[in-house]
Enzyme design. Structure first.
Site, PDB file in Angstrom:
ATOM      1  N   TYR A  97       0.811  -1.216   0.000  1.00 22.77           N
ATOM      2  CA  TYR A  97       0.000   0.000   0.000  1.00 22.77           C
ATOM      3  C   TYR A  97       0.848   1.271   0.000  1.00 22.77           C
ATOM      4  CZ  TYR A  97      -4.573  -2.155   0.901  1.00 22.77           C
ATOM      5  OH  TYR A  97      -5.749  -2.840   0.807  1.00 22.77           O
TER       6      TYR A  97
ATOM      7  N   LYS B   7       3.785 -15.343   3.058  1.00 21.51           N
ATOM      8  CA  LYS B   7       4.024 -16.128   1.840  1.00 21.51           C
ATOM      9  C   LYS B   7       5.530 -16.384   1.789  1.00 21.51           C
ATOM     10  CE  LYS B   7       2.689 -17.979  -2.119  1.00 21.51           C
ATOM     11  NZ  LYS B   7       1.833 -19.192  -2.194  1.00 21.51           N
TER      12      LYS B   7
ATOM     13  N   ASP C 246      -6.207  -7.261   4.344  1.00 25.69           N
ATOM     14  CA  ASP C 246      -7.337  -6.665   3.628  1.00 25.69           C
ATOM     15  C   ASP C 246      -8.174  -7.786   3.013  1.00 25.69           C
ATOM     16  OD1 ASP C 246      -8.879  -4.592   2.394  1.00 25.69           O
ATOM     17  OD2 ASP C 246      -7.847  -5.042   0.516  1.00 25.69           O
TER      18      ASP C 246
ATOM     19  N   ASP D 271     -12.055  -9.422   4.507  1.00 27.96           N
ATOM     20  CA  ASP D 271     -13.287  -9.485   3.706  1.00 27.96           C
ATOM     21  C   ASP D 271     -13.789 -10.925   3.634  1.00 27.96           C
ATOM     22  OD1 ASP D 271     -13.204  -6.737   2.998  1.00 27.96           O
ATOM     23  OD2 ASP D 271     -14.014  -7.203   1.012  1.00 27.96           O
TER      24      ASP D 271
HETATM   25  C1  IPM Z   1     -10.416  -1.539   3.887  1.00 30.59           C
HETATM   26  C2  IPM Z   1     -10.606  -0.950   2.514  1.00 30.59           C
HETATM   27  C3  IPM Z   1      -9.459  -0.005   2.207  1.00 30.59           C
HETATM   28  C4  IPM Z   1      -8.168  -0.804   2.251  1.00 30.59           C
HETATM   29  C5  IPM Z   1      -9.591   0.759   0.880  1.00 30.59           C
HETATM   30  C6  IPM Z   1     -10.910   1.490   0.781  1.00 30.59           C
HETATM   31  C7  IPM Z   1      -8.445   1.687   0.650  1.00 30.59           C
HETATM   32  O1  IPM Z   1     -10.721  -1.951   1.560  1.00 30.59           O
HETATM   33  O2  IPM Z   1     -10.337  -0.766   4.853  1.00 30.59           O
HETATM   34  O3  IPM Z   1     -10.366  -2.762   4.022  1.00 30.59           O
HETATM   35  O4  IPM Z   1      -7.806  -1.442   1.256  1.00 30.59           O
HETATM   36  O5  IPM Z   1      -7.499  -0.779   3.296  1.00 30.59           O
HETATM   37 MN    MN Z   2     -10.809  -3.972   2.394  1.00 29.10          MN
END
Ligand code: IPM
Ligand code: MN
Length: 365
Positions: free
Chosen positions: A141, A189, A245, A249
Site C-alpha cells: 500500500y 508467503k 485486507d 473481507d
Molecule cells: C479496507 C478498505 C481499504 C483498504 C480501501 C478502501 C483503501 O478496503 O479498509 O479494508 O484497502 O485498506
Molecule cells: Mn478492504
C-alpha cells in the site's frame, strides 16, 4: 470521562451508518455522565467534490485535534477514472498515515443468531471468534517505488517491510493473544517472498518473550482455505497489509455479512475507527445499509479510546440481543422482512437503554 471524536462519515452509506454509531455513543455518554464531543469533516469523494481533494487540510486539522477518529466509508464510482493517488481512497490512506496507527484490529465473530446467514454450515461457524491484526502502514500500500508508466507499459508496486515495523505490530498481536485464547497465527508467503521471510523470522524471534502463546505460521493461500474450513481453529491472526485486507473481507462469509464487521486502528498518535465494509454506492441513501458494523465500531471506540470496557460490552450485547430477537437489515434478512438502517439503530439503542436501566437499578439496590 471526556472524549473528542472527529467524525469523517465519507461516501455512499458512510453517513447513514455513522449517524447510528454516533447516536449509540451519545446514549452511552448521557447514561454515564460522560462528555463526548463530535466534530465532522469531509473525507473521500465528498471532499473531492466540495474541496477538490480527498483529504482537505481542515479535515487533517479536525482529526489531529481529536482523541479518536470515527470514519464511515470511502469510495465513489464517479472517480474510477482517476489514478490511485487522486481517488477518494487515497484520502483514507493518507489519514491512516497521518494518524499513525499501524495495527488494525478486525474482529470476526460468528453471532449464533446469524448462523443461517453464512453459506458455511453452522457447525463450522459456531463459536468462531477471530481477531485479525492487520499491519496498516506498510507493504504494497505504501512502499516506494510505485508507478504506472503508460509509455513503457510497465507498472510497479513494492512490498517493503523493516524488522521494526514487523516487531511493533507483532507485539500488539502477542499482547492481544495473551488476553484471549493464547494462540497466534501469523500469515505470510514465506515460500516465495523475502518480505515474508523477514516477517516470519521476526515473529519467531519474539516467541521467547511470550512463552504462554502458541505460535503457528500459515501461508496466505492455505490460510484463505483454512479460514473457510476450520475457522474455529483461529484466535489472533497477524497479517501484513494486503493479506489482511483480503482475509478480513473473506471473514465476512463467516459472520454472514461484511456489514457486521468493525475495526479499530491502534498504536499511533490517534486511534482510527472504521467498519470494514465499503461505501456501497448502489444502496447509498436508501436506508438499506447495515449499521451494525459501524455500531460495533463505536463499541471499539468505547473500549480502546474511552477505557469504557463495560459499556463497550453492553453495546455488543445490545447488538446480539437485537439479532436474537430476529431484527434484520436487508443484507442479513434472507426471506425475513428487513428493517431500515435507522430502525436498526433505534432497536440497538432501545436494547442498550434497557440494559443500562437494569444495571443502574442494580447499583441502586
Ligand atoms: C479496507 C478498505 C481499504 C483498504 C480501501 C478502501 C483503501 O478496503 O479498509 O479494508 O484497502 O485498506
Ligand atoms: Mn478492504
Amino acid at each position: 470521562m471526556k472524549l473528542k471524536i472527529a467524525v469523517l462519515a465519507g461516501d455512499g452509506i458512510g453517513p447513514e451508518v455513522t449517524r447510528e454509531a454516533v447516536n449509540i455513543l451519545q446514549a452511552v455518554a448521557e447514561a454515564g455522565g460522560h462528555e463526548f464531543t463530535f466534530s465532522e469533516a469531509l473525507l473521500g469523494g465528498v471532499a473531492i467534490t466540495a474541496k477538490g481533494t480527498p483529504l482537505p487540510q481542515e479535515t487533517i486539522d479536525t482529526a489531529l485535534d481529536s482523541e479518536a477518529v470515527l470514519l464511515g466509508a470511502v469510495g465513489d464510482n464517479k472517480f474510477n477514472h482517476l489514478t490511485p493517488d487522486k481517488r477518494p481512497e487515497s484520502g483514507l490512506l493518507q489519514i491512516r498515515q497521518i494518524l499513525g496507527g499501524f495495527a488494525n484490529l478486525r474482529p470476526a465473530v460468528a453471532y449464533p443468531a446469524l448462523a443461517e446467514n453464512s453459506p458455511l454450515r453452522s457447525n463450522v461457524t459456531q463459536g468462531v471468534d477471530i481477531l485479525f491484526v492487520r499491519e496498516l502502514l506498510g507493504g504494497l500500500y505504501f512502499s516506494q517505488p510505485r508507478f504506472w508508466n503508460k509509455e513503457t507499459g510497465e507498472a510497479v508496486n513494492t512490498m517493503r517491510y523493516t524488522r521494526d515495523e514487523v516487531v511493533r505490530v507483532a507485539r500488539i498481536a502477542f499482547d492481544l493473544a495473551a488476553r484471549r485464547r493464547k494462540k497466534l497465527t501469523s500469515v505470510d508467503k514465506a515460500n516465495v517472498l523475502e518480505c515474508s521471510q523477514l516477517w516470519r523470522a521476526t515473529v519467531d524471534s519474539l516467541k521467547p518473550e511470550y512463552p504462554e502463546i502458541t505460535v503457528e505460521h500459515q501461508l496466505v493461500d492455505s490460510m484463505a482455505m483454512h479460514l473457510m474450513n476450520v475457522p474455529r481453529n483461529f484466535d489472533v491472526v497477524l497479517t501484513e497489509n494486503l493479506f489482511g485486507d483480503i482475509l478480513s473481507d473473506e471473514s465476512g462469509i463467516i459472520t454472514g455479512s461484511l456489514g457486521m464487521l468493525p475495526s479499530a486502528t491502534i498504536g499511533g498518535r490517534i486511534n482510527l475507527y472504521e467498519p470494514v465494509h465499503g461505501s456501497a454506492p448502489d444502496i447509498a441513501g436508501m436506508g438499506k445499509a447495515n449499521p451494525l458494523g459501524a455500531i460495533l465500531t463505536a463499541a471499539m471506540v468505547l473500549r480502546h479510546s474511552a477505557g469504557l470496557e463495560q459499556e463497550a460490552a453492553a453495546v455488543e450485547a445490545a447488538v446480539q440481543q437485537v439479532l436474537t430477537a430476529g431484527h434484520r437489515t436487508a443484507d442479513i434478512a434472507g426471506r425475513k422482512a428487513a428493517v431500515s438502517t435507522q430502525q436498526m439503530g433505534k432497536l440497538v439503542h432501545a436494547a442498550l437503554a434497557e440494559s443500562i436501566d437494569r444495571s443502574q437499578s442494580l447499583h441502586a439496590v
